[in-house]
Write a protein that holds these residues in place. Structure first.
Motif, mmCIF file in Angstrom:
data_model
loop_
_atom_site.group_PDB
_atom_site.id
_atom_site.type_symbol
_atom_site.label_atom_id
_atom_site.label_comp_id
_atom_site.label_asym_id
_atom_site.label_seq_id
_atom_site.Cartn_x
_atom_site.Cartn_y
_atom_site.Cartn_z
ATOM 1 N N ASN A 95 -7.122 -4.903 8.509
ATOM 2 C CA ASN A 95 -6.049 -5.641 7.846
ATOM 3 C C ASN A 95 -6.052 -5.253 6.372
ATOM 4 O O ASN A 95 -7.100 -4.933 5.807
ATOM 5 N N THR A 96 -4.908 -5.303 5.733
ATOM 6 C CA THR A 96 -4.826 -4.862 4.346
ATOM 7 C C THR A 96 -5.513 -5.820 3.370
ATOM 8 O O THR A 96 -5.640 -5.500 2.189
ATOM 9 N N ASP A 97 -5.985 -6.974 3.860
ATOM 10 C CA ASP A 97 -6.808 -7.830 3.000
ATOM 11 C C ASP A 97 -8.291 -7.521 3.181
ATOM 12 O O ASP A 97 -9.149 -8.219 2.645
ATOM 13 N N ALA B 86 -3.165 -2.656 -2.571
ATOM 14 C CA ALA B 86 -2.714 -3.674 -3.523
ATOM 15 C C ALA B 86 -1.220 -3.898 -3.337
ATOM 16 O O ALA B 86 -0.535 -3.131 -2.655
ATOM 17 N N ASN B 87 -0.728 -4.969 -3.937
ATOM 18 C CA ASN B 87 0.712 -5.137 -4.039
ATOM 19 C C ASN B 87 1.270 -4.042 -4.943
ATOM 20 O O ASN B 87 0.560 -3.507 -5.800
ATOM 21 N N ARG B 88 2.514 -3.700 -4.755
ATOM 22 C CA ARG B 88 3.076 -2.569 -5.483
ATOM 23 C C ARG B 88 3.114 -2.799 -6.993
ATOM 24 O O ARG B 88 3.198 -1.848 -7.774
ATOM 25 N N ASP C 201 -3.694 -8.026 -6.931
ATOM 26 C CA ASP C 201 -4.559 -8.249 -5.772
ATOM 27 C C ASP C 201 -5.097 -6.967 -5.145
ATOM 28 O O ASP C 201 -4.989 -6.760 -3.933
ATOM 29 N N PRO C 202 -5.719 -6.075 -5.933
ATOM 30 C CA PRO C 202 -6.324 -4.884 -5.326
ATOM 31 C C PRO C 202 -7.510 -5.263 -4.449
ATOM 32 O O PRO C 202 -8.300 -6.131 -4.804
ATOM 33 N N MET C 203 -7.603 -4.621 -3.296
ATOM 34 C CA MET C 203 -8.652 -4.941 -2.333
ATOM 35 C C MET C 203 -9.328 -3.658 -1.864
ATOM 36 O O MET C 203 -8.656 -2.711 -1.448
ATOM 37 N N PRO D 267 6.591 -5.974 3.249
ATOM 38 C CA PRO D 267 5.879 -6.291 2.006
ATOM 39 C C PRO D 267 5.630 -5.032 1.177
ATOM 40 O O PRO D 267 5.338 -3.980 1.733
ATOM 41 N N ALA D 268 5.786 -5.166 -0.134
ATOM 42 C CA ALA D 268 5.639 -4.012 -1.023
ATOM 43 C C ALA D 268 4.169 -3.790 -1.323
ATOM 44 O O ALA D 268 3.595 -4.406 -2.222
ATOM 45 N N LYS D 269 3.530 -2.916 -0.543
ATOM 46 C CA LYS D 269 2.112 -2.621 -0.729
ATOM 47 C C LYS D 269 1.910 -1.123 -0.888
ATOM 48 O O LYS D 269 2.750 -0.320 -0.490
ATOM 49 N N ILE D 270 0.769 -0.760 -1.454
ATOM 50 C CA ILE D 270 0.429 0.638 -1.647
ATOM 51 C C ILE D 270 -1.057 0.818 -1.366
ATOM 52 O O ILE D 270 -1.869 -0.074 -1.643
ATOM 53 N N ALA D 271 -1.415 1.954 -0.764
ATOM 54 C CA ALA D 271 -2.818 2.279 -0.491
ATOM 55 C C ALA D 271 -3.183 3.546 -1.244
ATOM 56 O O ALA D 271 -2.344 4.444 -1.406
#
Length: 248
Positions: free
Chosen positions: A65-67, A19-21, A25-27, A1-5
């Motif tokens: 978890n990333t959520d 969030a998604n790249r 949906d920033p968390m 999944p294309a995510k970034i921290a």
């Protein structure tokens, strides 16, 4: 999944966000207004994020978890490094490198050292240590078994280790040539290290290996210019200036 921290101070203190790249949906995954959270490490599958938190009066390493659900404190310290599937984590505490499963406290103390890098498959860990009087790069099995291999093995300063996904190769920065250069070697200590950057008029820093170990990227500082380069890890060249913008 294309995510970034990343780290943000949008709410008055440092928090770790995922969030998604595309920015959707920033968390806020750290979500602790009483202290600062930084140094995020994202698993390659996008399932987990680790970070350093300054809370309870000391430095602590957390995984969630990333959520943002199921945050777990894995230990005291900093510089977390996650495996690709988020099941293992390396970090350092009290000048020692540790590796543990991400589902709870405990773990294995690997050796005296700093700034660990965990291979994507979780099989190997690299770190830097003053064990023999100078800064060297070491590699060991992530479960603490086997020989701790001094892959840099030189009287110069060696640092910034980066492992390939399968743990077979390690890249690092060394000033053994008089300036900072990028070197690559096998993690089992076989053969001679390869100098891949080779520019006496510049300094090369912070190498990052490709998953298959065939390429290495780093940034080069020359005068007032910073550039990003990529080359083959076997010393056959293939040098490319990726950024190629001399005015920034």
């Amino acid at each position: 999944p294309a995510k970034i921290a990343w780290v943000s101070e949008r709410h008055g203190n440092q928090e770790v966000y995922v969030a998604n790249r595309d920015g959707s949906d920033p968390m806020n995954v750290s979500n602790y207004p009483g202290g600062d959270d930084d140094s995020p490490s994202l698993s390659a599958d996008g399932s987990k994020v680790a970070w350093r938190s300054i809370r309870d009066g000391n430095q602590e390493v957390y995984v969630a978890n990333t959520d943002g659900t199921e945050p777990v404190k894995v230990g005291d310290g900093g510089s977390p490094s996650l495996s690709a599937d988020g099941s293992k984590i390396a970090w350092f505490n009290a000048n020692s490198v540790w590796v543990a499963n991400t589902n709870g406290p405990g773990g294995v103390e690997i050796a005296e050292g700093l700034t660990p890098s965990l291979s994507a498959d979780g099989s190997k860990v690299a770190w830097v240590s003053y064990l023999h009087g100078d800064l060297e790069v070491y590699v060991a099995n992530a479960d603490g078994t086997g020989v701790h291999v001094n892959v840099s093995n030189h009287g110069a300063e060696d640092s910034y280790p980066s492992l390939s996904a399968d743990g077979s190769k390690v890249a690092w920065r060394s000033n053994r040539s008089g300036n900072a250069e990028v070197w690559v070697a096998s993690t089992d200590g076989a053969g001679l290290p390869v100098k891949v950057s080779d520019d006496s008029g510049a300094n090369d820093y912070a190498p990052s290996l490709s998953a298959d170990g065939s390429k290495v990227a780093w940034y080069r500082y020359c005068g007032e210019d910073f550039e990003v380069y990529v080359a083959n890890t076997d010393g056959t060249g293939g040098l490319v200036n990726i950024s190629n913008y001399p005015d920034a």
